[in-house]
Each structure stands twice: as C-alpha cells, then as structure tokens.
Design an enzyme around this catalytic site. Structure first.
Site, short mmCIF file in Angstrom:
data_model
loop_
_atom_site.label_atom_id
_atom_site.label_comp_id
_atom_site.label_asym_id
_atom_site.label_seq_id
_atom_site.Cartn_x
_atom_site.Cartn_y
_atom_site.Cartn_z
N ASP A 52 0.85 -1.21 0.00
CA ASP A 52 0.00 0.00 0.00
C ASP A 52 0.88 1.25 0.00
OD1 ASP A 52 0.94 -0.42 2.62
OD2 ASP A 52 -0.85 0.45 3.55
N ASP A 57 6.73 1.22 1.79
CA ASP A 57 6.38 0.22 0.76
C ASP A 57 7.17 0.50 -0.51
OD1 ASP A 57 3.49 -1.08 1.73
OD2 ASP A 57 3.75 0.98 2.37
N ASN A 81 -2.43 2.77 3.62
CA ASN A 81 -1.83 4.08 3.89
C ASN A 81 -2.58 5.21 3.21
OD1 ASN A 81 0.37 3.29 5.49
ND2 ASN A 81 1.52 2.65 3.68
N THR A 166 3.05 -6.04 2.74
CA THR A 166 3.47 -4.89 3.54
C THR A 166 2.35 -3.87 3.76
OG1 THR A 166 4.37 -3.78 1.57
CG2 THR A 166 5.89 -5.15 2.84
N PHE A 207 -0.38 -0.71 12.72
CA PHE A 207 -1.34 -0.25 11.72
C PHE A 207 -1.90 -1.36 10.83
CE2 PHE A 207 -2.21 1.29 7.38
CZ PHE A 207 -3.27 2.14 7.64
N ASN A 208 -1.03 -2.16 10.19
CA ASN A 208 -1.53 -3.15 9.23
C ASN A 208 -2.42 -4.19 9.91
OD1 ASN A 208 -0.21 -1.95 7.07
ND2 ASN A 208 1.65 -3.18 7.36
N HIS A 281 9.85 0.42 7.80
CA HIS A 281 9.19 -0.84 8.19
C HIS A 281 9.21 -1.89 7.07
CE1 HIS A 281 7.21 1.21 11.61
NE2 HIS A 281 6.90 2.18 10.78
N ASP A 282 8.63 -1.52 5.94
CA ASP A 282 8.30 -2.55 4.94
C ASP A 282 9.52 -3.14 4.25
OD1 ASP A 282 5.67 -2.13 5.57
OD2 ASP A 282 5.31 -0.74 3.93
#
Ligand code: BDR
Ligand code: CA
Length: 352
Positions: A52, A57, A81, A166, A207-208, A281-282
């Site tokens: 996303d 990402d 996102n 992700t 979040f995810n 993060h991703d």
C-alpha cells in the site's frame, strides 16, 4: 455460568484448549525459518509484493527489484496508507521512476474484510507518497485484479512463491479463502505487521494488523509459514539524517528523489516520536528474505485479537507455550541497522 478450573499450585489456570493433565503431548512442530525454505536455495526466490505505497512500501519495492536473491513476479495493491486508487497509482509511479515496465501491477481490495478504513494522512501525505516529484504512471494496472494476477503468477512459477505483504492483509486473506488449494503453492508469507509489544496506531496494535485484524487472523492461522516483521524489529530499522545525506551525495536522480521522500517521512516521525529519522518498516520484510542473518528472529505462537475493542488487531505472542500450540511465526526482534541502511543506499544507487 461455568466457573474456571482451579489453578494448579504455584501456576496459572490452564487455557480451555490446553492439553489434558497426565498425557504428555508430542512437542508440536514449529514453523521453519525463511532461511530453510526451498526458495532460499538455488536461484532467486520468486516473490509477489502486496503493498500500500506508502514511503516504506515504495522503498521495499525498490529494494526487492534491486536484489539478485529475489525475482519480483508482480505487485498487487491494497487500500491502507491511502485509498486504493492512490496506492495503485503510487506503485505504478515507483515503477516508472525505476524504469521497470516489465513488472505487472494489479489493484486489490479497497478496504478491510469487515472494518471501515481509516487513512493515516499525516504519515504519508495526501497522495500516500508525498515529498518528491515522482513521474506519472507509464502503465495501467492489470484488468484482472490482484487475486487473479497473483493466482496466475503462482500457477506459472516453476518454484514455490513467497508473498511479501506490507499493507493490511486483506488481499492475502481473500486469496487464501477463495482458493484454498493455493496454500500448497505458497512457500511463505513474509509480512510487515504486528508487534510483540506496544502498537503504533492504538496502544495495542500496529497499523496493518489493526486495519484488518480478521485478515491478519486468517493469515496467521493459515498454516503457511509466516515471517512477521513487526514493530519490535522495524522500529530498530531507522534511516537517520546522516543516511539521507548519503543519498544526496549519490548525485543521482533517484538519490535526490529518495532523499526528498525520506525527509518528508522523517518529519512525521520527528513530530511523533522525536526520532532523528524514520523506520523503513516494509523494506525489512524484503531485506529479511534477501539477506539471511540480517534480522534476528524467534519462533513463536502469535495470534491476532479480533474481538477486543481496546485490543483490536493486537498480535499476541504465547511466549510460554501456555496454549500448547505450535509456533506459527518467525518473528523479527532485532536487525543489523548499519547493514540494512547499506542495502537501501546500494539499491537506490543501483537503480539509476
Ligand atoms: C506499517 O503501516 C504503514 O503505514 C507502513 O507502510 C507499514 O506497512 C507500519 O505500521
Ligand atoms: Ca505498508
């Protein structure tokens, strides 16, 4: 109302599905780590990226396309996102930036299985990828959509496929539910999501996992080996101000674009956490597959809270094996940050 059984002396009350006292259960087989996959040997591991974009990402895509250990079969997008139209456009803009018209892109779910979407505009900006001038898409998304594209890519692959997820896990959960036989053809799901500790969207949840907890529960309960790169490791995967200066110093078009994007991303994290940089993060999920040993992991039983209100989307690790269930997750807990940053800078340098 039934009353709970008395707790054994000095111990906790057994969970409802705990093994019956007196029988010695066979130790359950634990999930294998990614480094033991067939896909980790004998040529690049085929992957489908479900994402996303999103700054991190976008960097995950850039890293995956640059690493010789991985072969990106396609990219699917999900609302998260930013709304789906933005995340799909952003995936296509990143491919235009990288000059990679050979990678098919298809859009998937607009929103979670059961929950209404919430868009973290402050995090990634109104476009979902604010902070730099990116080219417009050069391709259209594939008409068949994310599920059909993923299915076709898996069917056409000569090796088991790894899904790198992700964003919210809606697309992956829909695929697993709609095509149960596809389980056998997916070697692993390596995801960014969850946390063994505190959350970043609520006190409980990342979040995810929070955005689509039912989907996360389907994925973690699927029996497919899962690598979970949660906040425990990704909050250690910081790209700091001196790292952004390395991108400026590349003197390339991509170096400039990425320096601008990461300055935008860092501004949010400075306001929110007081950090001198941002967690990518991703890209940790991609880096973990590409470079064994980069991420320190633990094999754990992790399940997702779907019933709670305050705890919606919490990824609960049963560290003491109280439920007697096998480890289903290889969870990231630490990372060699310096090496990770080198991988990102190298990927951006190599991409033009
Ligand atoms: C996750 O949420 C999104 O905002 C990021 O892209 C990442 O996938 C971090 O919690
Ligand atoms: Ca994401």
């Amino acid at each position: 109302m039934a009353t709970p059984a008395a707790a054994p002396a000095g111990g906790r009350a057994p969970a409802a599905d705990a093994p019956v006292a007196g029988r010695v259960p066979a130790p359950p087989p634990a999930v294998r780590p990614a480094a033991a996959d067939v896909g980790a040997r004998g040529g690049p591991r085929p992957v489908v990226l479900d994402c996303d974009p999103g700054h991190d990402d976008a960097l995950a895509i850039t890293l995956a396309l640059a690493r010789p250990e991985l072969r990106v079969l396609g990219i699917t997008t999900v609302g998260g996102n930013s709304p789906l139209a933005n995340t799909t456009r952003n995936a296509l803009r990143v491919l235009a930036l990288l000059d990679r018209d050979d990678v098919p892109v298809a859009a998937g779910a607009e929103r979670a299985l059961l929950r209404e979407p919430w868009t973290p505009v402050e995090f990634h900006g109104a476009s979902g990828l604010d902070g730099a001038d990116l080219p417009e898409p050069r391709m259209a998304p594939r008409a068949e959509g994310a599920l059909a594209l993923t299915e076709a890519l898996i069917a056409a692959s000569d090796r088991p496929v790894t899904l790198v997820a992700t964003g919210p896990l809606t697309n992956v959960a829909l695929l697993l539910r709609a095509r149960p036989r596809i389980h056998e053809e997916i070697e692993r799901i390596c995801l960014m999501g969850g946390s063994l500790g505190a959350g970043n969207t609520t006190a409980s949840a990342e979040f995810n996992a929070w955005q689509d907890p039912e989907a996360a529960a389907i994925v973690l309960g699927s029996g497919i080996p899962v690598s979970m790169m949660g906040l425990d490791v990704t909050h250690r995967a910081l790209f700091l101000e001196p790292d952004v200066a390395r991108l400026d110093a590349l003197g390339t078009r991509l170096g400039r674009v990425w320096a601008d994007l990461l300055r935008f991303f860092a501004a949010y994290h400075r306001r929110r956490y007081g950090w001198d940089g941002s967690p990518i993060h991703d890209a940790v999920a991609v880096a973990h597959l590409a470079v064994p040993g980069l991420v320190t992991t633990e094999l754990l039983r992790v399940d997702v809270e779907t019933a709670g209100d305050l705890t919606r989307g919490r990824t609960v690790a049963d560290r003491e094996g109280l439920r007697g269930l096998p480890a289903n997750v290889e969870a990231g807990v630490d990372i060699d940050r310096g090496r990770f940053v080198d991988l990102l800078v190298e990927a951006i340098a190599a991409s033009g």
